[in-house]
Design a protein around this motif. Sequence first.
Motif, PDB file in Angstrom:
ATOM      1  N   THR A 162     -13.889  -9.562 -18.887  1.00 53.49           N
ATOM      2  CA  THR A 162     -14.565  -8.378 -18.355  1.00 53.49           C
ATOM      3  C   THR A 162     -13.750  -7.121 -18.624  1.00 53.49           C
ATOM      4  N   SER A 163     -14.374  -5.981 -18.420  1.00 50.27           N
ATOM      5  CA  SER A 163     -13.631  -4.723 -18.396  1.00 50.27           C
ATOM      6  C   SER A 163     -12.689  -4.749 -17.196  1.00 50.27           C
ATOM      7  N   PRO A 164     -11.556  -4.052 -17.311  1.00 48.91           N
ATOM      8  CA  PRO A 164     -10.635  -4.048 -16.166  1.00 48.91           C
ATOM      9  C   PRO A 164     -11.183  -3.252 -14.993  1.00 48.91           C
ATOM     10  N   GLU A 165     -10.819  -3.681 -13.803  1.00 50.17           N
ATOM     11  CA  GLU A 165     -11.141  -2.959 -12.574  1.00 50.17           C
ATOM     12  C   GLU A 165      -9.837  -2.687 -11.837  1.00 50.17           C
ATOM     13  N   SER A 166      -9.862  -1.700 -10.958  1.00 52.66           N
ATOM     14  CA  SER A 166      -8.630  -1.297 -10.278  1.00 52.66           C
ATOM     15  C   SER A 166      -8.905  -0.975  -8.821  1.00 52.66           C
ATOM     16  N   ALA A 167      -7.850  -1.054  -8.026  1.00 52.21           N
ATOM     17  CA  ALA A 167      -7.929  -0.631  -6.631  1.00 52.21           C
ATOM     18  C   ALA A 167      -6.541  -0.197  -6.195  1.00 52.21           C
ATOM     19  N   SER A 168      -6.485   0.670  -5.206  1.00 56.00           N
ATOM     20  CA  SER A 168      -5.175   1.117  -4.727  1.00 56.00           C
ATOM     21  C   SER A 168      -5.243   1.482  -3.261  1.00 56.00           C
ATOM     22  N   THR A 169      -4.079   1.436  -2.619  1.00 55.97           N
ATOM     23  CA  THR A 169      -3.945   1.956  -1.264  1.00 55.97           C
ATOM     24  C   THR A 169      -2.485   2.324  -1.052  1.00 55.97           C
ATOM     25  N   THR A 170      -2.221   2.998   0.032  1.00 54.82           N
ATOM     26  CA  THR A 170      -0.871   3.484   0.313  1.00 54.82           C
ATOM     27  C   THR A 170      -0.309   2.735   1.518  1.00 54.82           C
ATOM     28  N   ARG A 228       2.977  -6.586   1.110  1.00 55.39           N
ATOM     29  CA  ARG A 228       3.521  -5.962   2.323  1.00 55.39           C
ATOM     30  C   ARG A 228       4.732  -5.120   1.968  1.00 55.39           C
ATOM     31  N   ASN A 229       4.732  -3.905   2.459  1.00 54.66           N
ATOM     32  CA  ASN A 229       5.884  -3.025   2.314  1.00 54.66           C
ATOM     33  C   ASN A 229       6.834  -3.346   3.449  1.00 54.66           C
ATOM     34  N   ILE A 230       7.934  -4.010   3.118  1.00 47.09           N
ATOM     35  CA  ILE A 230       8.907  -4.371   4.159  1.00 47.09           C
ATOM     36  C   ILE A 230       9.736  -3.144   4.535  1.00 47.09           C
ATOM     37  N   SER A 231      10.296  -2.503   3.503  1.00 50.26           N
ATOM     38  CA  SER A 231      11.216  -1.390   3.798  1.00 50.26           C
ATOM     39  C   SER A 231      11.354  -0.426   2.617  1.00 50.26           C
ATOM     40  N   ALA A 232      10.288  -0.250   1.835  1.00 49.87           N
ATOM     41  CA  ALA A 232      10.384   0.600   0.636  1.00 49.87           C
ATOM     42  C   ALA A 232      10.211   2.080   0.964  1.00 49.87           C
ATOM     43  N   GLY A 233       9.880   2.388   2.220  1.00 51.02           N
ATOM     44  CA  GLY A 233       9.723   3.793   2.597  1.00 51.02           C
ATOM     45  C   GLY A 233       8.273   4.139   2.876  1.00 51.02           C
ATOM     46  N   ALA A 234       8.043   5.402   3.204  1.00 51.00           N
ATOM     47  CA  ALA A 234       6.715   5.854   3.616  1.00 51.00           C
ATOM     48  C   ALA A 234       5.803   6.077   2.411  1.00 51.00           C
ATOM     49  N   SER A 235       4.510   5.844   2.631  1.00 55.10           N
ATOM     50  CA  SER A 235       3.446   6.234   1.690  1.00 55.10           C
ATOM     51  C   SER A 235       3.690   5.753   0.256  1.00 55.10           C
ATOM     52  N   GLN A 236       3.914   4.486   0.096  1.00 53.42           N
ATOM     53  CA  GLN A 236       4.088   3.895  -1.231  1.00 53.42           C
ATOM     54  C   GLN A 236       2.718   3.463  -1.756  1.00 53.42           C
ATOM     55  N   THR A 237       2.335   3.971  -2.920  1.00 51.68           N
ATOM     56  CA  THR A 237       1.008   3.655  -3.461  1.00 51.68           C
ATOM     57  C   THR A 237       1.058   2.370  -4.275  1.00 51.68           C
ATOM     58  N   VAL A 238       0.277   1.392  -3.845  1.00 56.48           N
ATOM     59  CA  VAL A 238       0.200   0.108  -4.543  1.00 56.48           C
ATOM     60  C   VAL A 238      -1.171   0.025  -5.225  1.00 56.48           C
ATOM     61  N   ALA A 239      -1.160  -0.245  -6.519  1.00 57.44           N
ATOM     62  CA  ALA A 239      -2.423  -0.376  -7.261  1.00 57.44           C
ATOM     63  C   ALA A 239      -2.497  -1.756  -7.886  1.00 57.44           C
ATOM     64  N   ILE A 240      -3.694  -2.317  -7.908  1.00 53.13           N
ATOM     65  CA  ILE A 240      -3.904  -3.605  -8.574  1.00 53.13           C
ATOM     66  C   ILE A 240      -4.875  -3.391  -9.731  1.00 53.13           C
ATOM     67  N   HIS A 241      -4.551  -3.983 -10.864  1.00 46.08           N
ATOM     68  CA  HIS A 241      -5.439  -3.953 -12.029  1.00 46.08           C
ATOM     69  C   HIS A 241      -5.858  -5.384 -12.329  1.00 46.08           C
ATOM     70  N   VAL A 242      -7.157  -5.578 -12.521  1.00 39.40           N
ATOM     71  CA  VAL A 242      -7.729  -6.922 -12.609  1.00 39.40           C
ATOM     72  C   VAL A 242      -8.709  -7.016 -13.768  1.00 39.40           C
ATOM     73  N   GLN A 243      -8.707  -8.142 -14.433  1.00 40.41           N
ATOM     74  CA  GLN A 243      -9.814  -8.478 -15.323  1.00 40.41           C
ATOM     75  C   GLN A 243     -10.105  -9.955 -15.132  1.00 40.41           C
TER      76      GLN A 243
END
Lengths: 63, 136
Positions: free
Chosen positions: B23-31, B106-121
Amino acid sequence: MKIYISVYPSGDIAVATSAIKINRNGQEPIVKTFDVSEDLIDSYFKSPDAFDINSETGEIKKK
Amino acid sequence: MPGIGIQAVTDLRRSIESLITITSPESASTTLSNGEFATFTITTTGTSGGVTMVIHDFTLYLGSVSAAHALPDGSSIDMSQWQVVAFPNDWGATNNINTVTKVYVRNISAGASQTVAIHVQARMLQNSVTLGGTSA
């Protein structure tokens, strides 16, 4: 192209290009959909930290 | 006993390969800030309603898409600050027709407002599927 913006009770948001479900801290979101250009979505997901997203309008703006 | 000719094997291989599409890639992110976690649920359904046979390719990135920001193993990532658990082809989540993958981060201790994005196909043995899906 559709973009899905999830808004959580905490006020935090998540963004997806398809209806990938995103559960944050055990919270279920309200999901809104907006039409956004494919180029802008591509740019956003290449570097999400470089953009601001308005969860009310779906506007994606470079910081 | 007669064997299968080289040409027949080549044709068979091509036939099998033509059944597999991506498939074409899809993406999602959150902070995520310290102590916060998210689960990305990726559901792929066949447009015909038939049983799917899908493998999801996925990568998590922190902040931007580059090898250095891949989670885990990116050179700029400190994995002691993160917890990642992936459940490819989650048996408990599928309805035995769709294919569901869950990725917990899970952000254990990387700091505030870390943006995590996932790319999927999705790679699949079906010529038409919907990646994403609302039935997750």
